[in-house]
Design an enzyme around this catalytic site. Structure first.
Site, PDB file in Angstrom:
ATOM      1  N   THR A 162       0.847  -1.185   0.000  1.00  0.00           N
ATOM      2  CA  THR A 162       0.000   0.000   0.000  1.00  0.00           C
ATOM      3  C   THR A 162       0.888   1.242   0.000  1.00  0.00           C
ATOM      4  O   THR A 162       2.096   1.149   0.231  1.00  0.00           O
ATOM      5  CB  THR A 162      -0.964  -0.009   1.199  1.00  0.00           C
ATOM      6  OG1 THR A 162      -1.923   1.040   1.045  1.00  0.00           O
ATOM      7  CG2 THR A 162      -0.223   0.181   2.501  1.00  0.00           C
ATOM      8  N   HIS A 222      22.353  32.871  39.958  1.00  0.00           N
ATOM      9  CA  HIS A 222      21.318  33.910  39.874  1.00  0.00           C
ATOM     10  C   HIS A 222      21.857  35.160  39.168  1.00  0.00           C
ATOM     11  O   HIS A 222      21.360  36.265  39.394  1.00  0.00           O
ATOM     12  CB  HIS A 222      20.783  34.288  41.261  1.00  0.00           C
ATOM     13  CG  HIS A 222      20.219  33.138  42.021  1.00  0.00           C
ATOM     14  ND1 HIS A 222      18.916  32.719  41.889  1.00  0.00           N
ATOM     15  CD2 HIS A 222      20.798  32.293  42.920  1.00  0.00           C
ATOM     16  CE1 HIS A 222      18.710  31.676  42.673  1.00  0.00           C
ATOM     17  NE2 HIS A 222      19.836  31.390  43.307  1.00  0.00           N
ATOM     18  N   GLN A 275      -0.413   0.091   9.136  1.00  0.00           N
ATOM     19  CA  GLN A 275      -0.383   0.652   7.779  1.00  0.00           C
ATOM     20  C   GLN A 275       0.539   1.853   7.740  1.00  0.00           C
ATOM     21  O   GLN A 275       1.028   2.219   6.681  1.00  0.00           O
ATOM     22  CB  GLN A 275      -1.765   1.022   7.226  1.00  0.00           C
ATOM     23  CG  GLN A 275      -1.709   1.395   5.724  1.00  0.00           C
ATOM     24  CD  GLN A 275      -3.076   1.472   5.074  1.00  0.00           C
ATOM     25  OE1 GLN A 275      -3.979   0.741   5.438  1.00  0.00           O
ATOM     26  NE2 GLN A 275      -3.218   2.354   4.087  1.00  0.00           N
ATOM     27  N   SER A 283      27.227  47.755  13.256  1.00  0.00           N
ATOM     28  CA  SER A 283      26.070  48.642  13.303  1.00  0.00           C
ATOM     29  C   SER A 283      26.072  49.518  12.059  1.00  0.00           C
ATOM     30  O   SER A 283      27.137  49.881  11.553  1.00  0.00           O
ATOM     31  CB  SER A 283      26.124  49.517  14.560  1.00  0.00           C
ATOM     32  OG  SER A 283      25.192  50.585  14.475  1.00  0.00           O
ATOM     33  N   LYS A 337      30.655  49.148  17.324  1.00  0.00           N
ATOM     34  CA  LYS A 337      29.915  47.988  17.799  1.00  0.00           C
ATOM     35  C   LYS A 337      30.489  46.660  17.296  1.00  0.00           C
ATOM     36  O   LYS A 337      30.818  46.501  16.136  1.00  0.00           O
ATOM     37  CB  LYS A 337      28.444  48.069  17.353  1.00  0.00           C
ATOM     38  CG  LYS A 337      27.657  49.189  17.971  1.00  0.00           C
ATOM     39  CD  LYS A 337      27.339  48.951  19.435  1.00  0.00           C
ATOM     40  CE  LYS A 337      26.355  47.824  19.628  1.00  0.00           C
ATOM     41  NZ  LYS A 337      25.048  48.091  19.007  1.00  0.00           N
ATOM     42  N   ARG A 353       5.703  17.186   5.850  1.00  0.00           N
ATOM     43  CA  ARG A 353       6.320  17.767   4.641  1.00  0.00           C
ATOM     44  C   ARG A 353       6.908  19.149   4.949  1.00  0.00           C
ATOM     45  O   ARG A 353       7.870  19.577   4.323  1.00  0.00           O
ATOM     46  CB  ARG A 353       5.302  17.875   3.510  1.00  0.00           C
ATOM     47  CG  ARG A 353       4.932  16.533   2.884  1.00  0.00           C
ATOM     48  CD  ARG A 353       3.969  16.745   1.732  1.00  0.00           C
ATOM     49  NE  ARG A 353       3.370  15.505   1.287  1.00  0.00           N
ATOM     50  CZ  ARG A 353       3.318  15.097   0.021  1.00  0.00           C
ATOM     51  NH1 ARG A 353       3.886  15.835  -0.915  1.00  0.00           N
ATOM     52  NH2 ARG A 353       2.719  13.977  -0.307  1.00  0.00           N
TER      53      ARG A 353
END
Length: 428
Positions: free
Chosen positions: A93, A141, A212, A262, A268, A310
């Protein structure tokens, strides 16, 4: 996949043409077994030598049949004499072909992903070696906690990816299966022996119980490993971004000649690769939710999973490969400001509080709570290391306590390095 994030090797696996090529590979393997078992006439398989995948023709037929596997089969059988063509797709199938071919595509993708992971693991190992002599401030922390060896950061990332690599290797062995079991998986036409022999030619194990379709929890597990891999990449990316801050400045991403940080600020240097990987990781992790939803099909099968797969599968493996490759390059070119890193250890005397507390516990019969309060007070009320030890010495004398002498963050370097060496040996 959009061109910006395209990985050609992954993209090639997920083209429609390659998908149909995998269909043909499965069908030819079945013909060979049927012929070997004397189920079909000798020479049938040979009749299909030279057939070509014709995507345009398949699309023409599918526009009429509205069934991709029938369109594929018709495009092949019209190239072969009817006496041989009638045995093409015999006893199977559509899902036998679709799912087995999909497994081949996933397997090919994972072979590339695992190779990518080995590359980034090797890059992290190099960084571990480069920084195993560098003491830094560890954070809890977001706050300074205790000194640690900088290499421990890279070693932690490396070991997480080693675990994901092991997960993928296990998944290739256990989760990638094929099926040639027919409608609703009940072997009406073909038997399990034919299935096993056919899949053996393809390098796949048979699905234990197919309905199947190959159960989609297998695909979900693989996508789940990918989601965890993406989380590992983002954990690295976030650490690099935090250490990249101007007011932290412990590391920065390699800045290539001609690169601009930048459009208006020439000074930067931004952590753009890490930020890019953070964004892509969010998309990759989102695939897991879709994959989980795809496991829930009606009765023995439906195709509600098909459209989703897909979309997500090519993107999942493509983005994952791209992100791993980019992070491997980022790690390789990462610049570490060793002077800045070490200076923070020397300047943050209060990070000694844990070590001093436990040394004082060993030297004095006083309760832990009283000693904790004493060390805490010295930490909170001092601005320099001299003040810190002065307050601690004064309070210790007032309470008749002994205090360890000659302890500074830098005098403890050997202690931290030796403890990390134990961790490194264990990880190797």
């Amino acid at each position: 996949m959009i061109a910006r994030y395209n990985v050609p090797e992954i993209a090639a696996i997920w083209t429609e043409e390659n998908r149909f090529q995998k269909f043909l590979q499965v069908e030819i393997a079945l013909l060979q077994v049927l012929e070997d078992q004397k189920k079909i006439p000798e020479g049938t398989t040979r009749a299909f030598n030279g057939v070509k995948i014709k995507p345009e023709r398949i699309n023409e037929i599918e526009a009429i049949t509205r069934h991709d596997v029938i369109a594929f089969c018709s495009s092949i059988t019209e190239q072969v004499e009817p006496k041989h063509a009638r045995f093409f797709h015999f006893g199977v199938t559509s899902s036998d072909i679709l799912d087995t071919a999909l497994s081949l595509q996933i397997k090919d993708s994972l072979e590339l992903i695992t190779a990518d992971l080995k590359t980034i693991i090797d890059a992290l190992k190099v960084k571990v070696d480069e920084t195993k002599d560098l003491l830094c401030m560890g954070r809890s922390h977001g706050m300074y906690a205790e000194p640690m060896v900088f290499a421990q950061k890279f070693l932690s990332f490396e070991q997480e990816l080693v675990r994901r690599l092991a997960d993928y290797k296990a998944a290739i062995e256990t989760e990638i299966t094929g099926q040639i079991s027919g409608a609703v998986g009940n072997y009406t036409i073909l038997d399990a022996q034919i299935e096993t022999k056919t899949l053996g030619k393809l390098g796949l194990k048979p699905e234990t119980v197919s309905t199947q379709v190959i159960p989609r929890d297998r695909v979900a597990k693989i996508i789940g490993i990918g989601a965890m891999t993406a989380a590992a990449l983002e954990r690295m990316a976030v650490e690099f971004r935090l250490l990249h801050h101007s007011d932290v400045a412990e590391i920065y991403e390699g800045f290539k000649k001609g690169q601009k940080g930048s459009s208006t600020m020439p000074h930067k240097k931004n952590p753009i690769s890490s930020e890019n990987i953070s964004g892509l990781s969010r998309v990759i992790r989102s695939h897991y939710e879709v994959a989980l939803q795809d496991t829930i099909l009606w009765h023995e099968r439906d195709i509600s999973h098909s459209s989703a797969e897909r979309l997500i599968l090519p993107d999942h493996f493509g983005l994952l490969s791209y992100a791993i490759k980019r992070m491997a390059d980022t790690v390789t070119n990462l610049v570490i400001n060793r002077e800045k890193v070490e200076a923070k250890v020397a300047d943050n005397f209060s990070s000694l509080s844990s070590f001093l507390l436990h040394e004082m516990i060993l030297l004095n019969p006083t309760s832990r709570e009283e000693l904790y309060a004493l060390v805490q007070e010295a930490s909170f009320n001092s601005k320099t290391i001299d003040q810190f030890f002065g307050v601690l010495q004064s309070k210790s004398q007032e309470n008749g306590l002994k205090m360890p002498a000659g302890v500074t963050p830098l005098t403890l370097k050997t202690h931290y390095f030796s403890r990390f060496a134990e961790v490194l040996r264990r990880s190797r």
